[in-house]
Design a protein around this motif. Sequence first.
Motif, PDB file in Angstrom:
ATOM      1  N   LEU A   1       0.830  -1.199   0.000  1.00  0.00           N
ATOM      2  CA  LEU A   1       0.000   0.000   0.000  1.00  0.00           C
ATOM      3  C   LEU A   1       0.868   1.254   0.000  1.00  0.00           C
ATOM      4  O   LEU A   1       1.783   1.400   0.815  1.00  0.00           O
TER       5      LEU A   1
ATOM      6  N   ASP B   1      -3.716   5.735   0.841  1.00  0.00           N
ATOM      7  CA  ASP B   1      -5.123   5.404   1.065  1.00  0.00           C
ATOM      8  C   ASP B   1      -5.801   6.642   1.629  1.00  0.00           C
ATOM      9  O   ASP B   1      -5.767   6.897   2.829  1.00  0.00           O
TER      10      ASP B   1
ATOM     11  N   THR C   1      -6.734   5.409  -3.621  1.00  0.00           N
ATOM     12  CA  THR C   1      -6.015   4.294  -3.014  1.00  0.00           C
ATOM     13  C   THR C   1      -5.023   3.782  -4.048  1.00  0.00           C
ATOM     14  O   THR C   1      -5.397   3.532  -5.199  1.00  0.00           O
TER      15      THR C   1
ATOM     16  N   ASN D   1     -11.258   6.804  -5.697  1.00  0.00           N
ATOM     17  CA  ASN D   1     -12.340   6.516  -4.760  1.00  0.00           C
ATOM     18  C   ASN D   1     -13.541   7.421  -4.996  1.00  0.00           C
ATOM     19  O   ASN D   1     -13.396   8.612  -5.299  1.00  0.00           O
TER      20      ASN D   1
END
Length: 295
Positions: A43, A46, A51, A72
Amino acid sequence: MSGEFLKIRAGKMRGYLNPDYDSDDVREFLKNPDRALVRGAELLKDSPTTTAAFVKVGVGGTEKEFHLKRANNKGFLYSLESLAKKSRPLRTYKNIMRLMAADIPTPTPVAAVEERRFGILKRSFLITERITGGANFYYWLKANFRNLPELDRIATTKGFAAFVRKIHLAGITHGDLKCSNVIILPEERPFRFFITDLDATRFSKNGWPLEAAVTEIARLSLSAYDTVDAEDRERFLKSYFDDACDADGWGEKNRFRRMAAIVMKKHLARQRRKKKYPEEYFTYFETGAGKCPSD
């Protein structure tokens, strides 16, 4: 790339696919890219808007590393606005193709897909190749730049100025140009740079977009205020402005710099009103270090 893109449908997803990656494995992956985000992904970001992660995808019996970015959904109004335009990933894919046609280095696109229901955007994704050995330019500067040998500092500064100048002289403005939207290959000499996050990119038919370009230089300079010293920043500005003037046939360099200083001052004022950054962010640019070189 063997061609610009294929229009595809994978499950509920529709969008574009790089012909070089047209395979059953990739099409299966594109049916639900979210699955890759929960299976050992690295990752990177976020946030409410985005993301992003490095993911591994099996392609033809081998494992490929991709950069997966999900735009998103920001709520009902965002969904309504999406009725009138393509999603950010699909717009970005098209922008990447235009930059590549202009010989501007950017990560190679793999695919861009979106899912809609009754025309309303539900999910959208951009997938690009991971640049092996690449580092986020902002974090690399902060961790390494001041410890580089002097010749490497000069080479980095002038090389990056040439990279940004090439983008602007092609009639292109990024829309959100800052060091964190640039990738550097720090092990290569000369250093190589790649531009990312291209959903707000604009293309001018009239060549160098002067005021927009200078506004980007202001934003870019602010984004590096805590990573480099004043002399490095001045070297960058001087290299960009002088060489850009020479390349564009602009003879009145001092006049150009005065115009640039006015635009940068306006940009600083706008940022200060937003109260988003600490005061030292602005002091750096008002005590000499942030002024455009005058000779």
